[in-house]
Design an enzyme around this catalytic site. Structure first.
Site, PDB file in Angstrom:
ATOM      1  N   LYS A  39       0.830  -1.214   0.000  1.00 42.01           N
ATOM      2  CA  LYS A  39       0.000   0.000   0.000  1.00 42.01           C
ATOM      3  C   LYS A  39       0.869   1.270   0.000  1.00 42.01           C
ATOM      4  O   LYS A  39       0.392   2.374  -0.188  1.00 42.01           O
ATOM      5  CB  LYS A  39      -0.941   0.002   1.200  1.00 42.01           C
ATOM      6  N   LYS A  76     -14.992   5.701  -0.368  1.00 45.25           N
ATOM      7  CA  LYS A  76     -15.539   6.483   0.751  1.00 45.25           C
ATOM      8  C   LYS A  76     -15.025   7.924   0.707  1.00 45.25           C
ATOM      9  O   LYS A  76     -15.758   8.868   0.996  1.00 45.25           O
ATOM     10  CB  LYS A  76     -15.167   5.818   2.083  1.00 45.25           C
TER      11      LYS A  76
HETATM   12  C1  26V Z   1      -3.771 -10.342   3.876  1.00 46.78           C
HETATM   13  C2  26V Z   1      -2.458 -10.587   4.148  1.00 46.78           C
HETATM   14  C3  26V Z   1      -2.125 -11.373   5.336  1.00 46.78           C
HETATM   15  C4  26V Z   1      -0.708 -11.867   5.329  1.00 46.78           C
HETATM   16  C5  26V Z   1       0.262 -10.842   4.841  1.00 46.78           C
HETATM   17  C6  26V Z   1      -0.063 -10.332   3.497  1.00 46.78           C
HETATM   18  C7  26V Z   1      -1.494 -10.064   3.295  1.00 46.78           C
HETATM   19  C8  26V Z   1      -1.884  -9.302   2.224  1.00 46.78           C
HETATM   20  C9  26V Z   1      -3.193  -9.056   1.983  1.00 46.78           C
HETATM   21  C10 26V Z   1      -4.144  -9.590   2.798  1.00 46.78           C
HETATM   22  C11 26V Z   1      -5.557  -9.286   2.486  1.00 46.78           C
HETATM   23  C12 26V Z   1      -6.404 -10.454   2.282  1.00 46.78           C
HETATM   24  C13 26V Z   1      -7.759 -10.175   1.833  1.00 46.78           C
HETATM   25  C14 26V Z   1      -8.218  -8.749   1.913  1.00 46.78           C
HETATM   26  O1  26V Z   1      -8.499  -8.210   2.949  1.00 46.78           O
HETATM   27  N1  26V Z   1      -8.362  -8.138   0.752  1.00 46.78           N
HETATM   28  C15 26V Z   1      -8.919  -6.805   0.599  1.00 46.78           C
HETATM   29  O2  26V Z   1     -10.285  -6.955   0.281  1.00 46.78           O
HETATM   30  C16 26V Z   1     -10.931  -5.714   0.051  1.00 46.78           C
HETATM   31  C17 26V Z   1     -12.390  -6.007  -0.171  1.00 46.78           C
HETATM   32  O3  26V Z   1     -12.553  -6.715  -1.351  1.00 46.78           O
HETATM   33  C18 26V Z   1     -10.289  -4.997  -1.118  1.00 46.78           C
HETATM   34  O4  26V Z   1     -10.923  -3.754  -1.295  1.00 46.78           O
HETATM   35  C19 26V Z   1      -8.807  -4.792  -0.873  1.00 46.78           C
HETATM   36  O5  26V Z   1      -8.198  -4.253  -2.023  1.00 46.78           O
HETATM   37  C20 26V Z   1      -8.154  -6.114  -0.522  1.00 46.78           C
HETATM   38  O6  26V Z   1      -6.812  -5.930  -0.127  1.00 46.78           O
END
Ligand code: 26V
Length: 797
Positions: A540, A646
């Site tokens: 990010k 938002k």
């Molecule tokens: C989790 C993790 C955990 C371990 C370390 C790296 C890492 C990277 C990303 C995630 C996110 C997993 C899923 C998540 O929360 N995705 C988010 O979902 C949102 C709703 O769809 C979306 O708007 C975001 O772009 C997305 O990152």
């Protein structure tokens, strides 16, 4: 229940005395909150019951949304708004000398989530109910939501969050509907009456007790249900060490995302996932059987949607019940299951794609493991038949491989729909990350661009702007966000634009007061409020923002005549407790903030603010007060983003890369109303595959970069020693995996343009208005209608 203010006051006072056992004058704000909350909850109980009866009687197709996270935030005011009683209640309370906003402060944020994925689930529930759609949520009633963040000496400190400290007025405990979940033990396979049967022996059982929350639609009679499961010891589980059993059981619904750096934590996470899934699927199927007699046509009346892969064990759990309990054969069970389950993918980052080691999975869930093995066996056989001899392909696509269960593979194979959350993200899934699966099942893949509950993020969060909008285009936008486009009529109306500007400044002043209260730092509401609020993650690129702030600082120090539009840079972010690098970035932001804020020569030209404990209720204060929305992820990495939406609906202008939903924002508002910069996704992917980027070259050739990067390690920040060496190393030693230095010049350039544009206030307000007017597309009502029509096939009731 009450039709006017006086009636409300009467009922409220009576209720207050009864529930608190005190006289009105003795009651605390907490007493007031509890009384009002439980009153509202009871107020909807009839509609709640009627909604369920309507669904049952009409044999309506219903959707169940399974999610490990729900970031609900506070519910009181949103519920009052949705019931159309906010004004009566607020003014009635005022007569009694009670301020509704103060009362709201008594409500804890329900923070059962970590970021976008959990907030999306909460926005979807709002839209389902508001659109009269039969859709319910299932989740876990974590005792502690996401940790409470304190910043101590610039470092993140995590404290246990305590949202249930004073109970939860919105929930109803339904212990009579508890179900039993089995872990561990052994599976015995026997032949009975010519059929293989499976007996799960010596299992440790846990009770899943439902707590139901009403989900109240906006001005609708629809009240759907969010059911949160609580883990409790079972009376029937014979156990030697009863205290240990009790502790272990309760830990299942104790915390969100337990530390999984060791096996004990991994086991707990997998237990949580199966606990959620098994309790939900058992209940859904039980209710269905009761209504329809058998499960044969389940897929015609029920959809089960899995929010990311955490609930993917819904697939083998359904298979287990259909086969072991209801006697279906494999093929019938597979047909029903794969026509019931749909799946959303929320990330392509490989480190975030879940996989579970067999050494944990197999003993913890022995029967489920057998089923996953069989799903895998049949799937690999299918691959073999279609691509004979292609071992490499089978190795890549297998559900069980290298001693792991790959949850995303199971989700794709066992569902009828796989969707991404923004156009670009879905294209990347299809063409890269999941390309082999796409070749196999092209019709499963589809896109559903995310959305936000505009009634929370605009109507509730920004009452002043909402009132202006309603005064000018009427109230229809509250139901149909696309009506916001009516605002385009005012884009050349200077008095309207001035009113918008005035409201923005007022909102900024409210935030400025809050910042002062929390940090004792005074910020000027005439500065640009440039905001980056989101989970802290390397992709990010909060770091890009900080390096740019350091550059601005250096520039002002070197040349006091340097003109730059005054800015307040605001950050809010939690770092995952085990994420070392992210925590370093938090410390860096705070260190830069101290340096800049204390420098008298900088004065009001730059201020840097880190607001601790970013959460839904804080977000609601921030978005309405923002001028610039930072959406600066490395292109291709942010699946969608929802914060971007938002900000947009509150009139902030986006500075962003061509990533996630930023691309669709640009398509809607046009290039002139957004500030884009940086590498494109295909350029990033090209560098990743073919190399060709050397971060050190950018360090050598750009003195702005060199100076800021050197300052991380050369003693520029007193008293931090080698604190920021890991950041320095990531940029130069590890060749800057997130292309921060590559995008720096382009980011600094666009920031300069932003500064210039802000000076032309009329033009800026016009751009802002264009953003608001086009933000209707990003209402989660639109998203949910697409899910309802194109994936679930459910209809309004
Ligand atoms: C989790 C993790 C955990 C371990 C370390 C790296 C890492 C990277 C990303 C995630 C996110 C997993 C899923 C998540 O929360 N995705 C988010 O979902 C949102 C709703 O769809 C979306 O708007 C975001 O772009 C997305 O990152």
């Amino acid at each position: 229940m009450f039709s006017n203010k006086d009636e409300f006051k009467q009922i409220f006072l009576k209720r207050l005395e009864m529930s608190s056992g005190k006289s009105f004058s003795e009651c605390s704000l907490q007493d007031n909150y509890q009384a009002l909350g439980s009153m509202v909850r009871e107020f909807v109980s009839n509609d709640w019951i009627m909604t369920n009866e309507r669904y049952m009687k009409g044999k309506q197709k219903q959707v169940y949304y399974l999610s490990i996270e729900y970031l609900l935030g506070k519910l009181l005011r949103q519920n009052l708004i949705n019931l159309g009683i906010e004004d009566i209640v607020e003014s009635g309370l005022m007569d009694l000398g009670i301020c509704l906003s103060d009362m709201e402060e008594m409500e804890a944020d329900a923070g059962l989530g970590n970021g976008g994925l959990g907030r999306l689930a909460a926005c979807f529930l709002d839209s389902l109910a508001s659109l009269h759609l039969p859709g319910h949520g299932y989740g876990i009633r974590y005792k502690h939501g996401l940790f409470e963040q304190k910043i101590v000496d610039g470092y993140q400190v995590e404290l246990p969050e305590q949202w249930l400290r004073n109970g939860n007025v919105w929930e109803v405990n339904k212990s009579d509907l508890a179900v039993s979940i089995s872990f561990w033990g052994k599976v015995e396979t026997r032949m009975e009456n010519g059929r293989l049967v499976f007996h799960h022996l010596n299992a440790e059982t846990v009770n899943a007790v439902p707590y139901d929350l009403p989900v109240i639609g906006y001005m609708s009679k629809t009240v759907n249900t969010l059911r949160l499961w609580n883990a409790e010891p079972s009376q029937f589980s014979p156990h030697k060490d009863i205290l240990k059993y009790k502790r272990e059981t309760e830990s299942i619904s104790e915390i969100l995302y337990p530390d999984d750096s060791h096996d004990e934590g991994k086991i707990l996470r997998l237990k949580q996932q199966y606990f959620l899934v098994s309790a939900s699927i058992q209940t859904i199927l039980k209710n269905y059987r009761k209504l329809y007699g058998s499960l044969h046509s389940l897929h015609e009346h029920v959809c089960i949607h899995i929010n990311d892969t955490h609930p993917v064990l819904a697939i083998p759990e359904m298979m287990r019940i259909l086969i072991d309990e209801d006697g279906f054969d494999w093929d019938e069970a597979w047909f029903i299951t794969t026509n019931t389950i749909s799946y959303t993918n929320h990330t392509t980052l490989s480190e975030a794609l879940e996989k579970w080691p067999l050494r944990i999975f197999r003993p913890l869930l022995p029967r489920i493991y057998m089923i996953v093995e069989e799903i895998n066996r049949r799937f690999c056989e299918e691959l073999w038949n279609r691509f004979p001899g292609d071992w490499e392909r089978i190795a890549k696509q297998a559900i069980i491989a290298d001693e792991y269960v790959k949850m995303a593979h199971l989700a794709i194979v066992g569902s009828y729909s796989v969707n991404g959350v923004a156009k670009l993200h879905t294209e990347i899934l299809k063409s890269r990350e999941m390309n082999l699966f796409y070749q196999l099942f092209p019709n499963k893949f589809n896109n559903k661009t995310n959305g936000i509950a505009h009634r929370r993020w605009l109507l509730k969060a920004n009452p002043k702007l909402s009132a202006l909008i309603t005064d000018s285009i009427g109230t229809s936008w509250i139901h149909s966000a696309s009506e916001l486009s009516g605002l385009l009529r005012y884009q050349n109306d200077s008095s309207f634009l001035e009113q918008m500007a005035k409201i923005k400044t007022e909102n900024k002043q409210i935030l400025a007061d809050f910042i002062y209260e929390k940090t004792s730092i005074a910020v000027d509401s005439n500065s640009i409020f440039d905001v980056q609020v989101k989970r802290l993650h390397a992709y990010k690129r909060q770091l890009l923002n900080v390096l740019h702030i350091m550059y601005l600082y250096n520039r002002i120090k070197e040349d006091s005549s340097f003109e730059c539009a005054p800015r307040v840079f605001i950050f809010g972010a939690k770092a995952s407790p085990g994420y070392y690098y992210a925590k370093k970035i938090i410390k860096l932001i705070n260190t830069v903030a101290d340096k800049v804020n204390q420098d008298l020569q900088i004065a009001d030209r730059i201020k840097v603010i880190f607001l601790e404990n970013y959460r839904v209720s804080l977000a609601e204060k921030i978005f309405p007060a923002s001028d610039v929305s930072e959406q600066i992820s490395t292109a291709s990495k942010e699946a969608s983003g929802t914060g971007n939406m938002k900000f947009m609906i509150n009139g902030a202008l986006t500075v962003g890369t061509l990533d996630g939903a930023n691309i669709e924002i640009r398509e809607l508002v046009g290039d002139a109303n957004i500030f884009t910069f940086g590498l494109s996704a295909s350029e990033v992917l090209h560098y990743q595959q073919h190399g060709g980027y050397q971060s050190i070259e950018y360090y050598h050739h750009d003195s702005r970069i060199r100076q800021a990067v050197d300052q991380l390690v050369n003693g520029f920040f007193p008293g931090v020693q080698n604190e920021f060496e890991p950041i320095f190393d990531s940029l130069l030693g590890e060749n800057d995996q997130y292309y921060v230095l590559k995008d720096f010049a382009s980011y600094a350039g666009i920031q300069e343009i932003i500064g210039e544009s802000y000076k032309k206030q009329q033009q800026w307000q016009k751009m802002s208005l264009n953003n608001i007017a086009h933000a209707g597309y990003f209402s989660s009502d639109r998203t949910i209608k697409e899910y309802a029509d194109e994936i679930w096939g459910i209809k309004p009731v």
